[in-house]
Design an enzyme around this catalytic site. Structure first.
Site, short mmCIF file in Angstrom:
data_model
loop_
_atom_site.label_atom_id
_atom_site.label_comp_id
_atom_site.label_asym_id
_atom_site.label_seq_id
_atom_site.Cartn_x
_atom_site.Cartn_y
_atom_site.Cartn_z
N ARG A 1 -4.45 -4.26 6.45
CA ARG A 1 -3.81 -5.49 6.57
C ARG A 1 -3.05 -5.95 7.49
NH1 ARG A 1 -4.71 -7.58 1.29
NH2 ARG A 1 -7.00 -5.81 0.44
N GLU B 1 -4.87 -3.38 -14.15
CA GLU B 1 -5.84 -4.17 -14.50
C GLU B 1 -6.44 -4.71 -15.30
OE1 GLU B 1 -5.80 -3.41 -10.56
OE2 GLU B 1 -4.91 -5.33 -9.92
#
Ligand code: ADP
Length: 380
Positions: free
Chosen positions: A230, A366
């Site tokens: 990205r 996470e």
């Protein structure tokens, strides 16, 4: 003993972890299904890989995970499933039980994260079908940032766009939540901290007293730092130019910005940091130069937002493992109170600079944030 399953469903992967359901959940198994939609492969940690049928979708991937868990942990009884959901929109600032109403609202946020949200919700629907009696909980990547001050929550567009949800959301919130918790317990004296989550996706977050006040990511997971594929921060004029002058469609630009840019696009070699560090191709060098330059720039911005800096934390695959990148980010940062101990840095030690500004390497987690939230909502 009952169990919590965490599910992190991406576009082509599904990561899972099984925990004993307790106030401090203990992990008993974890792994990943990769290449969903193609030649899918299930990789349970500590056990051999297994190929899944071609074209396996999220439901098929979850069912293969359940088969594996049934075989390895025949006594496990899953009564809570926690999901990573990338977008909680403007409303959800905390984990939510996935009632039909909440799920319908999350469907409405899919246009905010078209490459991620539908896959996350496909994981939810697969888990609801597989565990109709289990409590399903959503944990949002955006939630940790919902308390940002207005100046870090808005763009300078007409107000009606803000009201319609065009805001700076920020992502990687589960990772920052974990790091904030670790800081609270292990380094309570650090009040003003910049966290660099550097993985395939990459962002930074400014923490003031363990609360997020700024993120490099904005409306989408494209903004801020360059990433594996990205682009990071981009002048919106570039998008207008590509549309008007090069005749590119929204779909083509989406593909360019999400999948063909960043380290991969700049180097022309790979999105993988290990490959780029090993390469002597000048384009790989330029990609690394740009990556570290942008992190250093954002670090300066975060110090300004926080009114100084007491700590800098590196996490994510690159942050936790690349002494090279950490060293380059911190080089010449004496003015910020940073002076890296090279031996500690090479060893990926927990503390790599112990001056006025501590520089820490903290492996993020996470999954445990999802598991804890799921247990809490289940009232265990
Ligand atoms: P994701 O965002 O997909 O979860 P990770 O956090 O696993 O990504 O990070 C993946 C990145 O970490 C890749 O660019 C990989 O090359 C990089 N990485 C992993 N180990 C090392 C290492 N020892 N040295 C440098 N980079 C590494």
């Amino acid at each position: 003993m009952t169990h919590v399953l965490t599910v992190n469903a991406g576009s082509s992967s599904l990561k899972y972890a099984l925990y004993e359901k307790a106030d401090a959940p203990a992990v008993v198994a974890q792994g990943k299904v990769g290449r969903i939609g193609g030649a899918a492969v299930l990789t349970p940690e500590g056990a051999p890989q297994r190929s899944l049928p071609d074209g396996t979708d999220h439901a098929g991937a979850l069912s293969a995970v359940l088969d594996t868990l049934k075989a390895s942990h025949p006594g496990a009884r899953i009564d809570v499933v926690g999901h990573r959901v990338v977008h909680g929109g403007p409303d959800y600032a905390a984990p939510m039980v996935l009632t039909d109403e909440v799920l319908a609202r999350l469907d409405q946020f899919a246009p905010f994260a078209p490459l991620h949200q539908p896959h996350n919700l496909a994981g939810v629907r697969a888990a609801k079908a597989a565990f109709p009696d289990a409590l399903q909980v959503a944990c949002f990547d955006t939630a940790f940032h919902r308390g940002h001050p207005f100046v870090n929550d808005t763009f300078a567009l007409p107000r009606s766009y803000y009201d319609r949800g065009v805001r700076r959301y920020g992502f990687h919130g589960l990772s920052y939540d974990y790091i904030a918790g670790e800081l609270r317990h292990r380094y309570p004296e650090l009040k003003r901290v910049a966290v660099a989550h550097l993985g395939n996706g990459a962002s930074m977050c400014a923490l003031l007293d363990d609360t997020s006040v700024a993120s490099t990511m904005g409306f989408s997971a494209l903004d801020g730092l360059p990433m594996g594929t990205r682009c990071g921060q981009l002048d919106p004029g570039v998008v207008l130019y590509l549309m008007d002058q090069e005749g590119m469609s929204a779909e083509e630009i989406t593909d360019l910005l999400y999948k063909e840019s960043g380290l991969k696009g700049m180097s022309g070699i790979s999105n993988d940091m290990r490959e780029l560090e090993a390469s002597d191709d000048p384009h790989a060098t330029e990609a690394l130069d740009y990556f570290t330059f942008r992190i250093r720039r954002e670090l300066g911005a975060m110090a300004a937002v926080l009114g100084g800096l007491d700590g800098l934390v590196f996490c994510g695959g690159i942050g936790e493992n690349s002494a090279h990148i950490r060293g380059r980010v911190c080089d010449g940062m004496g003015w910020l109170g940073i002076s890296v101990d090279e031996a500690a840095n090479q060893a990926n030690a927990g503390v790599i600079s112990d001056g006025p500004t501590k520089v820490l390497v903290i492996p993020t987690n996470e999954e445990i944030v999802i598991a804890r939230a799921a247990v809490q909502l289940a009232g265990a």
